[in-house]
Motif scaffolding. Structure first.
Motif, PDB file in Angstrom:
ATOM      1  N   LYS A 208       0.849  -1.194   0.000  1.00  0.00           N
ATOM      2  CA  LYS A 208       0.000   0.000   0.000  1.00  0.00           C
ATOM      3  C   LYS A 208       0.886   1.245   0.000  1.00  0.00           C
ATOM      4  O   LYS A 208       1.626   1.494   0.948  1.00  0.00           O
ATOM      5  CB  LYS A 208      -0.907  -0.033   1.234  1.00  0.00           C
ATOM      6  CG  LYS A 208      -1.937   1.066   1.327  1.00  0.00           C
ATOM      7  CD  LYS A 208      -2.816   0.786   2.544  1.00  0.00           C
ATOM      8  CE  LYS A 208      -3.787   1.893   2.830  1.00  0.00           C
ATOM      9  NZ  LYS A 208      -4.620   1.561   4.019  1.00  0.00           N
ATOM     10  N   ILE A 209       0.793   2.008  -1.088  1.00  0.00           N
ATOM     11  CA  ILE A 209       1.634   3.209  -1.223  1.00  0.00           C
ATOM     12  C   ILE A 209       0.742   4.455  -1.291  1.00  0.00           C
ATOM     13  O   ILE A 209       0.704   5.255  -0.373  1.00  0.00           O
ATOM     14  CB  ILE A 209       2.531   3.097  -2.467  1.00  0.00           C
ATOM     15  CG1 ILE A 209       3.399   1.828  -2.371  1.00  0.00           C
ATOM     16  CG2 ILE A 209       3.413   4.342  -2.616  1.00  0.00           C
ATOM     17  CD1 ILE A 209       4.155   1.501  -3.621  1.00  0.00           C
ATOM     18  N   ASP A 210       0.035   4.607  -2.397  1.00  0.00           N
ATOM     19  CA  ASP A 210      -0.955   5.675  -2.557  1.00  0.00           C
ATOM     20  C   ASP A 210      -2.258   4.977  -2.919  1.00  0.00           C
ATOM     21  O   ASP A 210      -2.579   4.779  -4.087  1.00  0.00           O
ATOM     22  CB  ASP A 210      -0.517   6.640  -3.655  1.00  0.00           C
ATOM     23  CG  ASP A 210      -1.438   7.854  -3.773  1.00  0.00           C
ATOM     24  OD1 ASP A 210      -2.601   7.763  -3.323  1.00  0.00           O
ATOM     25  OD2 ASP A 210      -0.995   8.881  -4.315  1.00  0.00           O
ATOM     26  N   VAL A 211      -3.012   4.597  -1.904  1.00  0.00           N
ATOM     27  CA  VAL A 211      -4.085   3.625  -2.116  1.00  0.00           C
ATOM     28  C   VAL A 211      -5.193   4.150  -3.018  1.00  0.00           C
ATOM     29  O   VAL A 211      -5.786   3.379  -3.789  1.00  0.00           O
ATOM     30  CB  VAL A 211      -4.638   3.129  -0.767  1.00  0.00           C
ATOM     31  CG1 VAL A 211      -5.551   4.156  -0.110  1.00  0.00           C
ATOM     32  CG2 VAL A 211      -5.369   1.803  -0.946  1.00  0.00           C
ATOM     33  N   GLU A 212      -5.487   5.434  -2.970  1.00  0.00           N
ATOM     34  CA  GLU A 212      -6.542   5.967  -3.834  1.00  0.00           C
ATOM     35  C   GLU A 212      -6.171   5.791  -5.307  1.00  0.00           C
ATOM     36  O   GLU A 212      -6.992   5.340  -6.116  1.00  0.00           O
ATOM     37  CB  GLU A 212      -6.814   7.436  -3.498  1.00  0.00           C
ATOM     38  CG  GLU A 212      -7.499   7.622  -2.148  1.00  0.00           C
ATOM     39  CD  GLU A 212      -7.823   9.078  -1.880  1.00  0.00           C
ATOM     40  OE1 GLU A 212      -7.496   9.940  -2.717  1.00  0.00           O
ATOM     41  OE2 GLU A 212      -8.417   9.358  -0.818  1.00  0.00           O
ATOM     42  N   LYS A 213      -4.940   6.127  -5.645  1.00  0.00           N
ATOM     43  CA  LYS A 213      -4.491   5.982  -7.037  1.00  0.00           C
ATOM     44  C   LYS A 213      -4.371   4.507  -7.426  1.00  0.00           C
ATOM     45  O   LYS A 213      -4.669   4.120  -8.561  1.00  0.00           O
ATOM     46  CB  LYS A 213      -3.166   6.700  -7.245  1.00  0.00           C
ATOM     47  CG  LYS A 213      -3.279   8.217  -7.179  1.00  0.00           C
ATOM     48  CD  LYS A 213      -1.927   8.893  -7.428  1.00  0.00           C
ATOM     49  CE  LYS A 213      -2.068  10.407  -7.379  1.00  0.00           C
ATOM     50  NZ  LYS A 213      -0.758  11.089  -7.561  1.00  0.00           N
ATOM     51  N   GLN A 214      -3.944   3.675  -6.477  1.00  0.00           N
ATOM     52  CA  GLN A 214      -3.842   2.246  -6.754  1.00  0.00           C
ATOM     53  C   GLN A 214      -5.214   1.643  -7.061  1.00  0.00           C
ATOM     54  O   GLN A 214      -5.378   0.861  -7.995  1.00  0.00           O
ATOM     55  CB  GLN A 214      -3.206   1.514  -5.566  1.00  0.00           C
ATOM     56  CG  GLN A 214      -1.716   1.776  -5.418  1.00  0.00           C
ATOM     57  CD  GLN A 214      -1.163   1.173  -4.138  1.00  0.00           C
ATOM     58  OE1 GLN A 214      -1.476   1.610  -3.035  1.00  0.00           O
ATOM     59  NE2 GLN A 214      -0.317   0.149  -4.286  1.00  0.00           N
ATOM     60  N   ARG A 231     -13.251  -0.275   3.206  1.00  0.00           N
ATOM     61  CA  ARG A 231     -12.398   0.647   3.939  1.00  0.00           C
ATOM     62  C   ARG A 231     -12.690   0.527   5.419  1.00  0.00           C
ATOM     63  O   ARG A 231     -13.760   0.077   5.830  1.00  0.00           O
ATOM     64  CB  ARG A 231     -12.619   2.082   3.469  1.00  0.00           C
ATOM     65  CG  ARG A 231     -12.345   2.289   2.003  1.00  0.00           C
ATOM     66  CD  ARG A 231     -11.223   3.271   1.733  1.00  0.00           C
ATOM     67  NE  ARG A 231      -9.991   3.084   2.487  1.00  0.00           N
ATOM     68  CZ  ARG A 231      -8.958   3.911   2.400  1.00  0.00           C
ATOM     69  NH1 ARG A 231      -9.037   4.980   1.623  1.00  0.00           N
ATOM     70  NH2 ARG A 231      -7.855   3.690   3.074  1.00  0.00           N
ATOM     71  N   SER A 236     -13.080   7.372   5.362  1.00  0.00           N
ATOM     72  CA  SER A 236     -12.236   6.902   4.264  1.00  0.00           C
ATOM     73  C   SER A 236     -13.077   6.295   3.143  1.00  0.00           C
ATOM     74  O   SER A 236     -12.732   6.425   1.962  1.00  0.00           O
ATOM     75  CB  SER A 236     -11.205   5.887   4.771  1.00  0.00           C
ATOM     76  OG  SER A 236     -11.828   4.775   5.382  1.00  0.00           O
ATOM     77  N   ASP A 300      -7.771  -1.360   3.242  1.00  0.00           N
ATOM     78  CA  ASP A 300      -7.201  -1.321   4.589  1.00  0.00           C
ATOM     79  C   ASP A 300      -7.148  -2.748   5.123  1.00  0.00           C
ATOM     80  O   ASP A 300      -7.933  -3.611   4.694  1.00  0.00           O
ATOM     81  CB  ASP A 300      -8.048  -0.452   5.527  1.00  0.00           C
ATOM     82  CG  ASP A 300      -8.171   0.986   5.049  1.00  0.00           C
ATOM     83  OD1 ASP A 300      -7.139   1.668   4.966  1.00  0.00           O
ATOM     84  OD2 ASP A 300      -9.303   1.406   4.739  1.00  0.00           O
ATOM     85  N   TYR A 327      -4.530  -4.286  -0.176  1.00  0.00           N
ATOM     86  CA  TYR A 327      -3.432  -3.324  -0.128  1.00  0.00           C
ATOM     87  C   TYR A 327      -2.985  -3.214   1.328  1.00  0.00           C
ATOM     88  O   TYR A 327      -3.777  -2.866   2.204  1.00  0.00           O
ATOM     89  CB  TYR A 327      -3.880  -1.964  -0.666  1.00  0.00           C
ATOM     90  CG  TYR A 327      -4.194  -1.999  -2.146  1.00  0.00           C
ATOM     91  CD1 TYR A 327      -3.173  -2.067  -3.095  1.00  0.00           C
ATOM     92  CD2 TYR A 327      -5.506  -1.995  -2.606  1.00  0.00           C
ATOM     93  CE1 TYR A 327      -3.447  -2.115  -4.447  1.00  0.00           C
ATOM     94  CE2 TYR A 327      -5.800  -2.044  -3.962  1.00  0.00           C
ATOM     95  CZ  TYR A 327      -4.762  -2.104  -4.877  1.00  0.00           C
ATOM     96  OH  TYR A 327      -5.044  -2.156  -6.216  1.00  0.00           O
ATOM     97  N   THR A 329      -0.096  -2.140   4.427  1.00  0.00           N
ATOM     98  CA  THR A 329       1.047  -1.459   5.007  1.00  0.00           C
ATOM     99  C   THR A 329       1.028  -1.745   6.504  1.00  0.00           C
ATOM    100  O   THR A 329      -0.052  -1.820   7.116  1.00  0.00           O
ATOM    101  CB  THR A 329       0.990   0.064   4.768  1.00  0.00           C
ATOM    102  OG1 THR A 329       2.100   0.685   5.437  1.00  0.00           O
ATOM    103  CG2 THR A 329      -0.286   0.683   5.311  1.00  0.00           C
TER     104      THR A 329
END
Length: 608
Positions: A208-214, A231, A236, A300, A327, A329
């Protein structure tokens, strides 16, 4: 049984376990069945209503689920209705009249309704064929979705001694199973634990880096197909839903912060294919009976594997290829652990911590996802390669990690097997913290032996060794790591350790691999015809005011798009096409297929 199956459902054969369950119900024996989502539970209690005298009372937790199941049952030729708070007074009276007239084969009610004294007395005055308890795990405090309203169901066995009770759930550990049977008072039940393996689901975990863009990238690559995104919080879910909508995705939110009317409106839009994506909290899902969900994304980390398994199980209920993406992290785990630490009941807190630890292992260890899920649920996966998860399709590289495993194990052994993972990693990295120096562990041979690699790498090695049971974790509040007997063999050089390690690889390649593998086990179909049949189905569904999948499932349409049935007899051979649906829709679908074939004369026909 088979006559009813063919005429009303359009199926030639039962799925695994269905026939045995129905036979026991017809013999008036109690049943407890654990069957995965999409395993055909509803047929097990619906079909007997055609063969038994009296009404089958189905206890179901959510209003929307009742409506979809009743709509589907009516479409299949059953006399069915539901009683819940969404009905007007006149509608409730009408249902009661049908109950007293013995004209209902299936009656869906909420557990709260069963607890009402006047309803209970009504049931005493009419012939009842069966009590079917759906989502039965809700009665167990050991399960992941305990609901106090279910506790009142224990009165059924006491007051209806001669009426069989069938309890169904998609997830139940051995402890939860025992609890359900005891609390419902099931009498020497016929017990079925079906395989939890959903072969049509492809599982994968992404960093998980930039979850919206992913998420946006994933949804765009799956344009036009239904999906669910989970989510952790209302905010969120709302933010991600708005972000997707602004980027041209037909997305709607679903969470407890919305009004009941808006939640119902959004769920209905999703069921009727008016929205492609629902972005929700865990409040969404148990009430969805939509069979053609093609992906489930967890943006999440879930709190436990039971919930994760059930939520991913909402993909591909029709048996067609579908994807499940998580995703992950480590920061998500810290957030969950913060709330767990606020729980005052120690037993509950320790149970939650243990469940979270298993979820973290699933997300972080590069071991077959399917094997981990099934293992948690008490089922051993026999194959070495499932072929439908990111680990098994070669996204990860199989490496010999024996030397690194021995570094970890040596540090554990030389410190007396008395410390936790983070402390051992500090030693391996050569960090002279105050505690390490006070205990003189900076003097041991393994101190700093792994400083050439990063902390995340050693965490990954730890996860591998725990999953492979070379290490064991003991204690709940302050767990320590110890060597297993198998682990000692590795430490002393008697065995080697192989592990799947993830190389740096572009996400789009990973996604392409998963899509290819997810569909590789299933037959192809004519996509041009499918779009035409889907449009026809949508028009019929709008006229009938039902969800499109209730008319025909995607799986049934796909089969039509393989065999091109152009006569009633040919249509009769398509799975999911029963007599009532042939009478209602057969001519329209045959006409559409014939028209398509006239426009595409080069198609080579094959018949089922």
């Amino acid at each position: 049984m088979r006559d009813v199956l063919r005429e009303f459902y359009g199926f030639a054969d039962f799925r695994e376990n269905q026939e045995a369950i129905i036979k026991n119900i017809l013999q008036k024996r109690d049943v407890f069945a654990v069957m995965p989502t999409g395993g055909g539970k509803s047929l097990c209690y619906q079909l007997p209503s055609k063969l038994l005298k009296g009404t089958v009372v189905v206890i179901s937790p959510l209003i929307s689920l009742m409506k979809d199941q009743v709509d589907a049952a009516i479409e299949n030729g059953f006399s069915a209705a539901y009683l819940n708070s969404s009905l007007s007074v006149d509608e409730v009276y009408s249902i009661y009249r049908r109950i007293h007239a013995h004209s209902l084969e299936l009656l869906y009610v909420a557990p709260e309704r069963v607890a009402m004294a006047h309803f209970f007395e009504t049931l005493r005055t009419v012939p009842i064929a069966l009590f079917a308890v759906d989502e039965a795990h809700c009665i167990s405090e050991w399960g992941h979705d305990f609901r106090p309203d279910y506790m009142g169901l224990s009165a059924i066995a006491v007051n209806f001694k001669d009426i069989p009770i069938a309890a169904f759930t998609a997830t139940a550990t051995a402890q939860v199973q025992e609890d359900i049977i005891r609390k419902l008072g099931l009498r020497d039940p016929f017990v079925v634990r079906a395989s939890f393996d959903r072969k049509n689901l492809f599982y994968r975990v992404e960093k998980k880096i930039d979850v919206e863009k992913q998420v946006l990238r994933f949804v765009r690559e799956h344009a036009g197909v239904p999906g669910i995104i989970y989510r952790a919080t209302r905010d969120s879910a709302e933010v991600l839903s708005n972000f997707l909508s602004k980027n041209g995705i037909r997305a709607l939110p679903y969470h407890a912060g919305l009004s009941a009317e808006e939640r119902t409106r959004n769920q209905n839009a999703f069921s009727k294919d008016e929205a492609d994506v629902i972005v929700g909290t865990i409040a969404f899902g148990m009430g969805i009976d939509k069979s053609n969900v093609r992906f489930v994304i967890h943006a999440d980390l879930p709190k436990h594997i039971e919930g994760y398994y059930q939520e991913t199980g909402r993909a591909g209920r029709d048996g067609e290829p579908s994807e499940c993406v998580l995703y992950y992290t480590p920061g998500d785990a810290y957030k969950i652990r913060y709330f767990i630490n606020q729980v005052e009941d120690e037993a509950e807190r320790l149970t939650s911590e243990a469940k979270l630890a298993k979820m973290i292992l699933y997300a972080s260890a590069n071991v077959c996802r399917r094997r981990q899920l099934l293992g948690y649920l008490g089922e051993k996966y026999k194959s070495q390669n499932c072929g439908t998860c990111d680990v098994c399709v070669g996204v990860y590289e199989l490496r010999d990690i024996t030397t690194d495993a021995q570094i970890i194990m040596s540090a554990i052994s030389r410190t007396g097997q008395r410390f936790g993972r983070l402390y051992i990693i500090d030693i391996v990295l050569g960090k002279g913290t105050k505690r390490v120096t006070e205990l003189q562990h900076d003097k041991i041979k393994t101190f700093g032996a792994g400083k050439h690699k990063g902390k995340d790498y050693w965490r990954a090695i730890f996860d591998e060794l725990l999953v492979q049971e070379l290490l064991v974790q003991e204690g709940d509040k302050y767990p320590v790591i110890k060597l297993s007997q198998h682990g000692k063999s590795v430490l002393f050089g008697k065995e080697s350790v192989m592990a799947n390690m993830r190389p740096e690889i572009r996400a789009d390649i990973v996604q392409q691999v998963s899509r290819t593998e997810a569909g590789s086990h299933f037959e192809e179909f004519d996509h041009g015809l499918f779009e035409r049949l889907r449009a026809l189905r949508r028009g019929i569904a709008d006229e009938q005011e039902v969800a499109p999948f209730i008319v025909f499932s995607d799986k049934t349409l796909h089969e039509m798009c393989r065999y091109y049935p152009t006569t009633i007899d040919q249509l009769w051979n398509i799975n999911g096409v029963g007599q009532l649906k042939i009478d209602r829709y057969g001519d329209e679908f045959i006409k559409e297929i014939k028209g398509y074939l006239e426009m595409n004369p080069d198609i080579r026909m094959q018949y089922k």
